[in-house]
Design a protein around this motif. Structure first.
Motif, PDB file in Angstrom:
ATOM      1  N   GLU A  27     -63.216  30.884 -96.917  1.00  0.00           N
ATOM      2  CA  GLU A  27     -63.733  32.099 -97.542  1.00  0.00           C
ATOM      3  C   GLU A  27     -65.259  32.137 -97.549  1.00  0.00           C
ATOM      4  O   GLU A  27     -65.874  33.211 -97.681  1.00  0.00           O
ATOM      5  CB  GLU A  27     -63.218  32.207 -98.973  1.00  0.00           C
TER       6      GLU A  27
ATOM      7  N   ASN B  28     -67.200  31.562 -95.059  1.00  0.00           N
ATOM      8  CA  ASN B  28     -67.689  31.886 -93.715  1.00  0.00           C
ATOM      9  C   ASN B  28     -68.766  30.899 -93.256  1.00  0.00           C
ATOM     10  O   ASN B  28     -69.940  31.251 -93.029  1.00  0.00           O
ATOM     11  CB  ASN B  28     -68.258  33.319 -93.658  1.00  0.00           C
TER      12      ASN B  28
ATOM     13  N   ARG C  38     -60.663  27.755 -99.680  1.00  0.00           N
ATOM     14  CA  ARG C  38     -61.940  28.148-100.281  1.00  0.00           C
ATOM     15  C   ARG C  38     -63.103  27.938 -99.299  1.00  0.00           C
ATOM     16  O   ARG C  38     -64.062  28.714 -99.267  1.00  0.00           O
ATOM     17  CB  ARG C  38     -62.180  27.366-101.543  1.00  0.00           C
TER      18      ARG C  38
END
Length: 380
Positions: free
Chosen positions: A51, A53, A48
């Motif tokens: 994800e 970034n 997570r």
């Protein structure tokens, strides 16, 4: 050395019924599930985070954190594996070895050594148990040797009893009978002192015969006709009264009784017990005619009997002395006897697993003897 096995151990209760190995397995299962859950949570959080970034420096920091967590998880896994090996080989296996050794000893092989090398606590425990086993075996061997010696001694005593009842009695009968014949044939040629000497010789021979018979009765308790079965105490008392019928009639004695129960015992010896106690009550009477009462009451798994009389009684300070063999409280010319009667009574009662004593709490004159006998059918 193999002897009779020990009784089976008591069954554990509650959580004690679960073996130690099962406790370790349950703990390891919980720890494994916790470890797996931690790995899954960390991996999920890392995914997570990727994800989102994050900035490069944050991503680098997260990667280093993941590496650290992986190392920690690997170390925890190695520690868990090492702990499992330690528990298996340093705890559970020695416990199994000690348990198997103890089972072998409990099965009857008392020469089996008890020893484990690890861990330190179990090694010390096994050493203490083995020392106790060695002491018990040594004591058992000594007891076995003493039992064999007692068996041999009892055999010799039985041979002596046979000699005493036959070979010793015959010379005494001859001494008494020929001395009496001497008095009958040459009585008119003897003076009073000579007749007195003859009387002493005859009396001594008869007293020796009586003493030998009493000693034989004392030695036979528990050896000859000593089997204990369910017995009617009332029937034993009836036989004792039949044997004493002449004495009771001559003295005008009155013997009363409670309803007597069935007990676990030997009828011949119980008859002898009642006979000796009643005969004592009649012999040591006061001025009024003897009155004797045989009572009984239940006391747990035993019956408590009593023999009460209205005789001269016994001073409390002599309560223990009267049960010793050959102990007399009165001169022989006043109250004849050998001093064995009450000692014989106590031996009979103790052979039956009971206790005989003089009741010193009774008010008034006379004496009361109490004794216990196991009830028929009662658990021992």
């Amino acid at each position: 050395m193999t002897i009779h096995p020990l009784p089976p151990p008591k069954e554990p209760t509650g959580l004690g019924r679960v073996p130690v190995a099962h406790w370790f397995l349950a703990t390891a299962a919980v720890a494994g599930l916790t470890f797996a859950a931690g790995v899954v949570i960390v991996m999920t959080m890392a995914a997570r985070t990727a994800e989102l970034n994050p900035r490069p420096e944050v991503a680098a920091q997260v990667d280093r954190l993941m590496v650290a967590l992986i190392v920690v998880f690997a170390l925890l896994l190695a520690c868990a594996a090492g702990l499992a090996v330690i528990v298996r080989y340093a705890v559970l296996k020695p416990i199994d070895q000690l348990t198997e050794q103890v089972r072998t000893v409990a099965a009857g092989d008392f020469d089996r050594d008890l020893h484990v090398d690890r861990p330190l606590e179990l090694a010390e425990l096994s050493s203490h148990i083995d020392s106790m086993r060695a002491r018990i075996v040594s004591a058992w061997r000594v007891a076995a040797d003493q039992t064999e010696e007692l068996r041999r001694s009892n055999s010799e005593l039985e041979q002596f009893a046979y000699v005493a009842s036959h070979d010793l009695q015959e010379p005494l009968r001859k001494v008494a009978s020929f001395t009496q014949m001497l008095e009958q044939r040459y009585g008119d040629q003897l003076d009073e002192r000579a007749k007195q000497y003859i009387h002493y010789a005859v009396d001594g021979a008869k007293r020796m015969q009586l003493l030998i018979n009493d000693l034989l009765d004392f030695s036979r308790v528990g050896r000859v006709t000593g089997e204990k079965t369910e017995t009617d105490a009332g029937a034993a008392l009836d036989r004792a009264l039949d044997n004493l019928s002449a004495t009771i009639e001559d003295t005008g004695a009155v013997v009363t009784r409670d309803e007597l129960p069935r007990v676990l015992g030997n009828q011949l010896q119980l008859t002898q017990l009642f006979q000796n106690l009643i005969e004592n009550a009649v012999k040591f009477r006061a001025d009024e005619p003897p009155r004797v009462h045989i009572g009984v009451r239940r006391d747990g798994v035993q019956w408590e009997f009593s023999c009460s009389d209205n005789g001269i009684g016994v001073e409390p300070k002599y309560a223990d002395r009267i049960f010793l063999i050959f102990q007399r409280l009165h001169p022989r010319d006043v109250y004849p006897g050998t001093g064995i009667g009450l000692a014989l009574c106590r031996k009979i009662v103790e052979y039956h697993g009971g206790t005989l004593w003089l009741d010193g709490n009774e008010g008034g004159g006379g004496a009361t003897f109490r004794w216990t006998l196991p009830a028929a059918g009662a658990e021992r």
